[in-house]
Write a protein that holds these residues in place. Structure first.
Motif, mmCIF file in Angstrom:
data_model
loop_
_atom_site.group_PDB
_atom_site.id
_atom_site.type_symbol
_atom_site.label_atom_id
_atom_site.label_comp_id
_atom_site.label_asym_id
_atom_site.label_seq_id
_atom_site.Cartn_x
_atom_site.Cartn_y
_atom_site.Cartn_z
ATOM 1 N N UNK A 89 -66.033 -23.380 13.841
ATOM 2 C CA UNK A 89 -67.527 -22.044 13.642
ATOM 3 C C UNK A 89 -66.865 -21.362 12.814
ATOM 4 N N UNK A 90 -66.763 -21.865 11.604
ATOM 5 C CA UNK A 90 -66.731 -21.504 10.325
ATOM 6 C C UNK A 90 -67.693 -21.770 9.357
ATOM 7 N N UNK B 102 -65.744 -28.299 2.188
ATOM 8 C CA UNK B 102 -65.243 -28.274 3.691
ATOM 9 C C UNK B 102 -64.764 -30.331 3.210
ATOM 10 N N UNK B 103 -63.693 -30.542 3.699
ATOM 11 C CA UNK B 103 -63.321 -31.463 3.375
ATOM 12 C C UNK B 103 -63.192 -32.047 4.251
ATOM 13 N N UNK B 104 -63.424 -33.524 4.612
ATOM 14 C CA UNK B 104 -63.371 -34.071 6.172
ATOM 15 C C UNK B 104 -62.470 -35.805 5.861
ATOM 16 N N UNK B 105 -61.650 -36.186 5.733
ATOM 17 C CA UNK B 105 -61.078 -37.118 5.017
ATOM 18 C C UNK B 105 -60.660 -38.238 6.028
ATOM 19 N N UNK C 6 -65.774 -32.880 13.964
ATOM 20 C CA UNK C 6 -65.982 -32.084 15.586
ATOM 21 C C UNK C 6 -64.644 -30.896 15.541
ATOM 22 N N UNK C 7 -63.474 -31.421 14.886
ATOM 23 C CA UNK C 7 -63.176 -29.509 14.909
ATOM 24 C C UNK C 7 -63.656 -28.940 13.784
ATOM 25 N N UNK C 8 -64.523 -29.686 13.021
ATOM 26 C CA UNK C 8 -64.829 -28.510 12.161
ATOM 27 C C UNK C 8 -65.688 -28.019 12.910
ATOM 28 N N UNK D 252 -58.428 -30.414 9.220
ATOM 29 C CA UNK D 252 -58.764 -31.045 10.406
ATOM 30 C C UNK D 252 -57.757 -32.353 9.941
ATOM 31 N N UNK D 253 -57.949 -33.013 8.956
ATOM 32 C CA UNK D 253 -57.526 -34.259 8.727
ATOM 33 C C UNK D 253 -55.820 -34.745 9.092
#
Length: 372
Positions: free
Chosen positions: A346-347, A292-295, A340-342, A319-320
């Motif tokens: 629910x993955x 998971x990448x949250x940029x 929050x979107x990740x 999500x970014x």
């Protein structure tokens, strides 16, 4: 020459150290976000602000942003928006920020299954205005948090400040097991807008939106199995690009004006491989192991530059790009909107690793490694 026994002992020592670090690491146990009530498409904003310059219109309409939430200047009798002084903008920063901050903090605590009385440490982050006392004191008074609540205000660090501050908050949580710490990013970006018809200010005005995001941390037994552990942070400052993102005083307008150099995406892209390499060093992980990448949603070109230089896919940064599309650049709290979107998707599976990345003035890239 190092013997096998020595190497094995060294590996055992590293393993033990990693186990100790993970055992005391803070966990993310809640997240929450808030925006103002009014949202506008890019075309609506151009019409409201009566922008006719085709270059500026093209900038807005090709930004990969569909909608942003903003507090616009009040409407005058002739339908035009009233000019705002620096004093007006600071008042907007306070009022809008406090409103969003209250709602984001409440949403964060709800997600953490916690009450206001549980908060022992509050760190507030902002770059869209300056005031003393800061948001931490105002929120403690507004919400009735305990008067012995520790607090910190981080002001003026820009879009990377969320992870800068998370480092401090995670450290506090680790040093105070079973006590709830909260970081709150409060960015009323419309309080930093200058409408002077120039391309310099148009870049900023086309990109940023208002928003607040909070995250709750716990270490110790109370946090066990409740959220991802924060395993490690890594930073990279690029001093030669110190002027690429900055606030300047505009004497003609009598306001502060934010500046973004057009080379920012390339500056960021040229350094992301190095910083991710440092983040993953001594962890046994490779880039391909990151699920998971949250940029930070810094802008279309910034996101593309990060993707290309790290070999990420559109799915990796979904999500970014989704946050950029729906909210614009939310400055320091953008990565928490993505987080929050990740969660809502629910993955996430137990044992997954994730990387959080922000970038901003300095020029600076901040990263964090988490394990779900």
């Amino acid at each position: 020459m190092t013997t096998l026994m020595q190497r094995t002992g060294l590996l055992d020592e590293r393993s033990a150290a990693a186990t100790r670090m993970a055992g005391s690491a803070a966990r993310i146990v809640g997240v929450g976000t808030a925006v103002p009530g009014a949202g506008y498409s890019q075309r609506e904003l151009l019409d409201i602000l009566r922008v006719d310059d085709p270059r500026i219109r093209n900038l807005f309409l090709n930004s990969a942003i569909d909608r942003r939430f903003l507090v616009l200047p009040p409407e005058q009798e002739d339908g035009r928006r009233a000019p705002e002084s620096q004093a007006d903008l600071l008042a907007k920063h306070r009022a809008t920020g406090l409103d969003m901050g209250v709602r984001a903090l409440q949403a964060t605590l709800k997600r953490a299954d916690a009450d206001l009385s549980d908060v022992r440490y509050l760190c507030c982050v902002t770059s869209t205005g300056f005031m003393t006392p800061g948001f931490s004191a105002l929120l403690i008074r507004e919400l009735g948090l305990g008067r012995h609540c520790g607090r910190l205000d981080v002001v003026g660090m820009g879009c990377n400040a969320g992870l800068n501050s998370l480092t401090a908050v995670a450290g506090w949580a680790a040093a105070h097991p079973d006590q709830l710490a909260v970081m709150l990013c409060v960015e009323a970006c419309s309080s930093a807008y200058v409408f002077d018809g120039t391309m310099r200010t148009a870049v900023v005005n086309s990109l940023f939106g208002d928003g607040s995001a909070g995250v709750a941390l716990l270490a110790g037994e109370s946090g066990e199995e409740r959220g991802p552990q924060i395993l490690k942070f890594s930073s990279c400052i690029i001093p030669e690009a110190v002027d690429a993102m900055r606030y300047d005083w505009d004497s003609n307008e009598g306001k502060f004006s934010f500046f973004l150099d057009r080379d920012v995406p390339y500056v960021v892209g040229a350094h992301v491989e190095t910083i991710i390499g440092r983040l993953l060093s001594d962890t046994g992980l490779r880039r391909g192991d990151i699920a998971h990448w949250l940029v930070h949603s810094g802008g279309k070109k910034v996101i593309d530059s990060v993707m290309v230089n790290l070999g990420l896919t559109r799915h990796d940064v979904r999500h970014t790009t989704g946050v950029l599309r729906d909210y614009g650049n939310l400055s320091s709290g953008s990565f928490l909107f993505s987080y929050e979107r990740l969660l809502e998707e629910n993955v996430v599976r137990p044992g997954d690793h994730g990387v959080m990345m922000t970038m901003g003035p300095g020029s600076t890239i901040e990263t964090a490694l988490v394990r779900f």
